[in-house]
Design a protein around this motif. Structure first.
Motif, PDB file in Angstrom:
ATOM      1  N   GLY A  35      30.519  46.277-103.402  1.00  0.00           N
ATOM      2  CA  GLY A  35      31.376  45.470-104.256  1.00  0.00           C
ATOM      3  C   GLY A  35      32.367  44.604-103.493  1.00  0.00           C
ATOM      4  N   ASP A  36      31.975  44.154-102.298  1.00  0.00           N
ATOM      5  CA  ASP A  36      32.921  43.410-101.460  1.00  0.00           C
ATOM      6  C   ASP A  36      32.636  41.921-101.431  1.00  0.00           C
ATOM      7  N   GLY A  37      31.741  41.479-102.297  1.00  0.00           N
ATOM      8  CA  GLY A  37      31.525  40.051-102.468  1.00  0.00           C
ATOM      9  C   GLY A  37      31.072  39.344-101.212  1.00  0.00           C
ATOM     10  N   TYR A  38      31.586  38.125-101.043  1.00  0.00           N
ATOM     11  CA  TYR A  38      31.156  37.274 -99.941  1.00  0.00           C
ATOM     12  C   TYR A  38      31.900  37.541 -98.643  1.00  0.00           C
ATOM     13  N   SER A  39      33.011  38.249 -98.746  1.00  0.00           N
ATOM     14  CA  SER A  39      33.872  38.361 -97.559  1.00  0.00           C
ATOM     15  C   SER A  39      33.636  39.610 -96.751  1.00  0.00           C
ATOM     16  N   GLY A  40      33.009  40.586 -97.360  1.00  0.00           N
ATOM     17  CA  GLY A  40      32.862  41.830 -96.637  1.00  0.00           C
ATOM     18  C   GLY A  40      34.199  42.538 -96.502  1.00  0.00           C
ATOM     19  N   SER A  41      34.203  43.596 -95.724  1.00  0.00           N
ATOM     20  CA  SER A  41      35.426  44.353 -95.482  1.00  0.00           C
ATOM     21  C   SER A  41      35.843  44.120 -94.041  1.00  0.00           C
ATOM     22  N   ASN A  42      36.970  43.408 -93.837  1.00  0.00           N
ATOM     23  CA  ASN A  42      37.379  43.028 -92.474  1.00  0.00           C
ATOM     24  C   ASN A  42      36.289  42.255 -91.753  1.00  0.00           C
ATOM     25  N   GLY A  43      35.548  41.495 -92.515  1.00  0.00           N
ATOM     26  CA  GLY A  43      34.508  40.676 -91.899  1.00  0.00           C
ATOM     27  C   GLY A  43      33.212  41.408 -91.683  1.00  0.00           C
ATOM     28  N   ALA A  44      33.177  42.696 -91.962  1.00  0.00           N
ATOM     29  CA  ALA A  44      31.954  43.463 -91.755  1.00  0.00           C
ATOM     30  C   ALA A  44      31.259  43.681 -93.091  1.00  0.00           C
ATOM     31  N   PHE A  45      29.959  43.604 -93.072  1.00  0.00           N
ATOM     32  CA  PHE A  45      29.161  43.795 -94.275  1.00  0.00           C
ATOM     33  C   PHE A  45      28.194  44.943 -94.086  1.00  0.00           C
TER      34      PHE A  45
END
Lengths: 575, 82
Positions: free
Chosen positions: A278-288
């Motif tokens: 559920g982190d969309g296009y940005s990821g979490s801290n840039g990590a996907f």
């Protein structure tokens, strides 16, 4: 965070030894066991020599600009050469490494300041990254093995099938919501978008693609992306698909098993595209999390279970991050199915497919189990095997398979490796460094021991980890240990597998730059010191790793001493 | 006295090698005993074992929650690392 060191080359005299040279005749000792020492030492030498096309056998990353062909069951796979010195790790305007990272011994002797730098420090940087698995290690290991094997039949187990079989002639079906569990047990409602079949080695499977309904309705390209992914996976029937290429190497992804709580072989694979985490296009801290295979779904669901199996989707399936696939790179004018991010997704699907097959072949067929580092090594190397076929850069980071690229390459897995080249090979932390190290090792193995067929042997055996690698080898040459305390360099790029702790090296007439690779075969970190005259360096080195030292350029005989604990070995390279 | 009651009936000691198995993001921390049995390792000390003791032989005290069966690991809750 590792400090950025330049590569220091000192031309001229480093120092002159005042000791007597050892006149002991050179001795050699055969190493007959392909052990961790055997692999680490040769792999380390191969890294140092990777800019040379003349490295000896078993030390080759680089066979020149033309790719090498490997054939498995009449299918040819092309592997491009690797020159580690063409890679660079950057973040914004900061350059962390250019070429393989070497500790220089030319600073004054200092005590070890710290043990291994934190992977988390690196991942807190602004580097954009994507990993096939989750960035955070889950605290609780989910149990997928609680159900007894023979006591219950499928009828006795309560099975709630939540997927309604659709009429494929009406696809895409955007009127019916099909429910899946994500890996946390949350419900994902999806449309059944498309399906197709593919045949490989006599086995025909149906592949079904489902797309999160919310994203399908909101994103114009969701349907196009999903269809493109299906096409990449099943091809057109002309041996042009991920499914065919990967099963051709490793075998089938499923079959009839002897276990009553595993799903039947309905010859169907499901791909679910949704927003993982559920982190969309940005990821979490840039990590996907770009995608995954979860063997929970290979089990028959048991709602009475407290383990993850109560959320089994009872399918062979992949989970793919749709937002990531829909991203557009800044260099692209518009999103296309051949863009940077879709291409990464295709590679991810191949990566996860190896995991799916690995689970079946290793765990079910061969009743064994790989460590994660080896399983991940097989997956990233599989991306390498089929990168040329898919027309993507792959983990090597170079689109043209007949090229070692131009300085400096910043994509793929190797920029991380050249900087974190001393990360442990067989300790798994789920950091980007880990993926980079296992890829570098897998790329080394594949280019020296037989390509995809070698990896087939690693997977299709009950042997595990280094035993699996060792027993897949044939016709290899043992390494010779060098037991003399003197070495007169006779040719550029000469390699010595030292069994001495002190050695006087006499360079060639024009001088040589000396490198040491320290290989730690212990299961814990060790502290080592490399000295040359009044210079030296003490470092902590990781378990199961190589650490690389630049000992300077010498033009006269120079004595080095190596303080190495048991289980740490030194390899010298004169360039 | 308190110590002995911590290891009353139902406590076990396992000696084996710590490994991380499976594929991301759903890996398992396991201990492989000398006779080849595999137990998933749980409890407060699991993260320490994962971080510091991979590939090491360890001796663990705790509770066997479930014995392994065929392809499936058992489960062991660690209370103490010797």
């Amino acid at each position: 965070m590792r400090k950025l060191f330049g590569l220091f080359f000192i031309f001229g005299i480093l120092f002159v030894t005042t000791g007597c040279s050892d006149s002991t005749k050179k001795t050699t000792q055969q190493v007959t066991d392909a052990t961790l020492e055997y692999f680490l030492r040769q792999w380390g030498a191969a890294v140092v020599l990777s800019d040379s096309t003349a490295a000896p056998s078993q030390l080759k990353y680089n066979s020149g600009e033309t790719a090498t062909d490997y054939t498995v069951n009449s299918v040819t796979y092309k592997l491009g050469s690797i020159n580690m010195y063409n890679y660079q790790l950057t973040s914004g305007s900061t350059v962390y490494a250019t070429g393989p990272y070497f500790y220089s011994i030319l600073s004054s002797i200092v005590p070890a300041l710290y043990f291994y730098r934190s992977i988390q420090e690196a991942e807190n940087s602004a580097l954009e990254n994507s990993i096939p698995g989750k960035k955070e290690i889950t605290e609780e290991n989910e149990r997928i093995s609680k159900l007894p094997l023979t006591k219950k039949t499928a009828e006795e187990m309560k099975v709630e099938r939540e997927i309604v079989t659709a009429n494929e002639s009406t696809l895409p079906d955007t009127t019916t919501l099909y429910s899946f569990y994500d890996d946390a047990g949350k419900t994902v409602n999806a449309y059944y978008l498309d399906s197709g079949t593919v045949t490989s080695n006599g086995r025909t499977v149906t592949v079904k693609v489902y797309v999160d309904s919310t994203w399908y309705n909101a994103e114009t390209n969701a349907a196009t992306a999903s269809k493109a992914l299906l096409k990449k996976f099943i091809g057109t029937g002309n041996n042009d698909s991920i499914y065919e290429w990967v099963t051709n190497i490793y075998g089938s992804e499923w079959g009839t098993t002897q276990y009553t709580n595993l799903i039947a072989d309905d010859k169907t694979i499901t791909i679910l595209l949704f927003d993982i985490d559920g982190d969309g296009y940005s990821g979490s801290n840039g990590a996907f999390t770009v995608g995954f295979f979860y063997n929970r779904d290979n089990f028959i669901k048991n709602t009475a279970s407290s383990s993850a199996i109560k959320y089994s989707n009872e399918k062979l399936m992949f989970y793919i991050d749709l937002p990531y696939m829909l991203k557009k790179d800044s260099t692209e004018t518009s999103w296309t199915t051949s863009g940077l991010y879709p291409n990464k997704i295709y590679g991810t699907l191949a990566h996860e497919f190896q995991h799916m097959i690995h689970y079946y072949q290793k765990n079910i067929v061969y009743s064994s189990q790989s460590s994660t580092w080896l399983n991940e090594m097989c997956s990233v190397t599989t991306e390498d095997f089929i990168a040329e076929k898919m027309g993507v850069e792959g983990p090597r980071g170079i689109a043209n398979v007949n090229s070692t690229g131009s300085k400096y390459i910043t994509s793929g897995r190797l920029p991380y490796f050249i900087y974190y080249n001393d990360d442990s090979l067989n300790i798994w932390d789920n950091g980007l460094a880990d993926y980079s190290v296992v890829y570098a090792f897998g790329a080394y193995l594949s280019r020296n021991y037989g390509g995809p067929d070698f990896f087939k042997k690693i997977v299709q055996t009950s042997d595990t980890d280094f035993d699996a690698i060792k027993n897949a080898m044939s016709g290899t040459t043992d390494i010779e240990k060098y037991g003399s305390k003197t070495w007169s360099v006779s040719s550029k790029d000469e390699v010595k597998y030292l069994s001495v702790s002190s050695i006087t090296i006499t360079p060639q007439a024009g001088g040589n730059t000396i490198y040491f690779i320290l290989s730690n075969t212990n299961t814990s970190a060790s502290s080592i010191t490399v000295k040359g005259g009044s210079y030296g360096r003490t470092e902590a080195i990781n378990a199961g790793s190589n650490t690389y030292f630049n000992a300077g350029t010498i033009t006269t005989a120079t004595t080095y001493t190596l303080s190495l604990p048991t289980g740490v070995f030194a390899t010298a390279v004169a360039r | 006295m308190l110590l002995s009651s911590c290891f009353a009936t139902g406590s076990h000691t396992l000696t084996g090698t710590i490994k991380v198995t499976g594929n991301e993001p759903h890996t398992e921390l396991i201990i492989v005993t000398e006779n080849g049995k595999k137990y998933q390792v749980t409890g407060d000390k699991a993260s320490y074992l994962r971080k510091e003791k991979q590939n090491n032989i360890v001796k663990l005290k705790g509770k066997i929650i479930k014995e392994p069966e065929a392809i499936m690991s058992g489960s062991f809750e660690v209370i103490e690392i010797e």
